[in-house]
Design a protein around this motif. Structure first.
Motif, short mmCIF file in Angstrom:
data_model
loop_
_atom_site.label_atom_id
_atom_site.label_comp_id
_atom_site.label_asym_id
_atom_site.label_seq_id
_atom_site.Cartn_x
_atom_site.Cartn_y
_atom_site.Cartn_z
N TYR A 192 5.69 20.51 10.98
CA TYR A 192 6.51 20.00 12.07
C TYR A 192 6.27 20.79 13.36
O TYR A 192 6.29 20.22 14.46
CB TYR A 192 7.99 20.05 11.69
N ARG A 193 6.05 22.08 13.23
CA ARG A 193 5.81 22.90 14.43
C ARG A 193 4.41 22.66 15.00
O ARG A 193 4.22 22.72 16.22
CB ARG A 193 6.00 24.38 14.08
N ASP A 253 2.69 19.87 15.00
CA ASP A 253 2.64 18.58 15.70
C ASP A 253 4.01 18.32 16.34
O ASP A 253 4.67 17.32 16.06
CB ASP A 253 2.29 17.45 14.73
N ALA A 254 4.41 19.24 17.18
CA ALA A 254 5.79 19.24 17.69
C ALA A 254 6.18 17.94 18.38
O ALA A 254 7.32 17.47 18.24
CB ALA A 254 5.97 20.42 18.65
N SER A 255 5.27 17.32 19.10
CA SER A 255 5.61 16.12 19.87
C SER A 255 5.84 14.90 18.98
O SER A 255 6.40 13.90 19.44
CB SER A 255 4.51 15.82 20.88
N GLU A 256 5.41 14.96 17.73
CA GLU A 256 5.49 13.80 16.84
C GLU A 256 6.82 13.72 16.09
O GLU A 256 7.13 12.68 15.50
CB GLU A 256 4.35 13.84 15.82
N SER A 293 12.99 17.31 17.75
CA SER A 293 13.03 18.75 18.05
C SER A 293 13.88 19.52 17.04
O SER A 293 13.63 20.70 16.78
CB SER A 293 13.57 18.97 19.46
N ARG A 296 12.30 21.49 14.11
CA ARG A 296 11.51 22.69 14.40
C ARG A 296 12.40 23.92 14.53
O ARG A 296 11.91 25.03 14.73
CB ARG A 296 10.69 22.49 15.68
N SER A 331 14.25 6.06 15.97
CA SER A 331 13.13 6.34 16.86
C SER A 331 11.84 6.50 16.07
O SER A 331 11.86 6.73 14.85
CB SER A 331 13.41 7.62 17.65
N GLN A 371 9.89 8.98 16.21
CA GLN A 371 9.85 10.35 15.71
C GLN A 371 10.61 10.47 14.39
O GLN A 371 10.16 11.16 13.46
CB GLN A 371 10.43 11.32 16.74
N LYS A 376 8.51 8.96 11.58
CA LYS A 376 7.47 9.87 11.12
C LYS A 376 8.06 11.02 10.31
O LYS A 376 7.47 11.47 9.33
CB LYS A 376 6.69 10.41 12.33
#
Length: 341
Positions: A160-161, A163-166, A169, A172, A309, A311, A314
């Motif tokens: 998760y860290r 690919d932070a944008s995927e 928040s 992380r 969303s 995110q 995913k």
């Protein structure tokens, strides 16, 4: 109740009132509790019991009013007697309350207890995680299993860290790692969807409903020898009849054909899409995306903020070592082709 506390001696306190179908006085109950102390009186389904005698006369157990008089005498006696506690549960949904009699019983019981009550807050989401996990899985005691759990959790958190944008928040943050360990082998996102979104449905009982559903899910995954690192939203076998029943029993009737067409099943679009595209098929990406999307959005149909969303989708799908972009591609294709998603 009196017999459970002191046997025949206890019943003697209330025998005359019981034979007449009336409530014993609060002083009689106080004497009973004082002699039997310490006492813990647990009352469940009281509203369901009372609504069955609403506007019905001549019952051996007394009338609706006499039973409510007993509720008042009971609470007064518990207040005056040493080391005595009364714990009563009340329904939270209109379906559980049930009709005019149920609403009247609930209103009267609430008023009776309001004078003396100490409200007991239901289990928090975090506590509910623990309740469900303990009921469904044996505790980890082997040091090797602890190490395996920690390795899985670390792999997810590192993923998760990286690919932070995927991903959202929140996953992380350091606290998310603690949540993953506490919920293991169930992914916190699945718990969040069930306890937050699904528990808003009128018929869905938070802990009991989650237990029933997860028992079916775990059984199906065990029978299939599932190799997933965690039980994620995407792992929920919605096409399996026991699991589908546990989900659709809380939804409107028209959801079954939606599931069969656009979510999960032998003729569903996600399965067809995975077969057509080897890049998607190697992960069953379309099927996993559709399952996650269904679990996150179905109970929000009548809410102001519907759906989930990309995110969150995913987060509910992708495992360490898998290509996040593949699941994004599956989501885009389903968005273009699906009728209901």
């Amino acid at each position: 109740m009196a017999h459970q506390l002191l046997g025949a001696k206890g019943y003697a306190y209330v025998a005359n009132a019981d034979l007449k179908g009336v409530s014993p006085g609060s002083e009689t109950l106080r004497e009973l509790f004082s002699e039997a102390a310490p006492c813990l009186i647990l009352i469940d389904e009281w509203v369901a019991y009372l609504r069955n005698m609403y506007k019905v006369e001549g019952l051996p157990s007394g009338s609706f009013e006499s039973n409510l008089t007993f509720a008042q005498a009971l609470t007064e006696a518990a207040r005056l007697a040493p080391d005595t506690l009364v714990v009563a549960s009340i329904p939270a949904s209109n379906i559980e309350i049930g009709g005019e009699g149920g609403h009247e019983a609930l209103h009267r019981i609430q008023n009776t207890f309001a004078r003396l009550e100490s409200n007991w807050r239901p289990a928090s989401t975090e506590e509910s995680f623990e309740i469900v996990r303990r009921r469904l899985f044996q505790p980890i005691t082997d040091t090797q299993l602890f190490a395996a759990r920690d390795a899985v959790v670390k792999a997810f958190c590192d993923f998760y860290r990286s690919d932070a944008s995927e991903f959202p928040s929140t996953c992380r943050e350091g606290d998310y790692e603690r949540r993953m360990k506490a919920a293991y082998p169930i992914h916190p996102e699945l718990f969040d969807q069930l306890f937050n979104a699904w528990s808003t449905l009128d018929k869905f009982q938070r802990t009991r409903g989650v237990l029933r559903l997860m028992a079916s899910v775990i059984h199906e995954l065990w029978e299939r020898d599932d190799k997933g690192l965690l039980i994620m939203p995407s792992a929920v076998p919605i096409e399996a009849n026991p699991v589908q029943f546990e989900l659709t029993r809380y939804l409107e009737e028209n959801w079954v054909p939606v599931i069969e067409k656009d979510v999960d099943g032998p003729q569903s679009l996600p399965l067809q899409q995975d077969r057509e595209n080897p890049n998607l098929g190697r992960y069953s990406a379309s099927r996993r995306v559709a399952r996650t999307l269904f679990l996150g959005s179905a109970p929000t149909l009548h809410m102001a903020n519907k759906g989930v969303s990309d995110q969150q989708i995913k987060l509910g799908c992708v495992q360490p070592g898998e290509a996040v972009a593949t699941f994004g591609d599956a989501l885009r294709r389903l968005t273009d082709r699906a009728t209901h998603l």
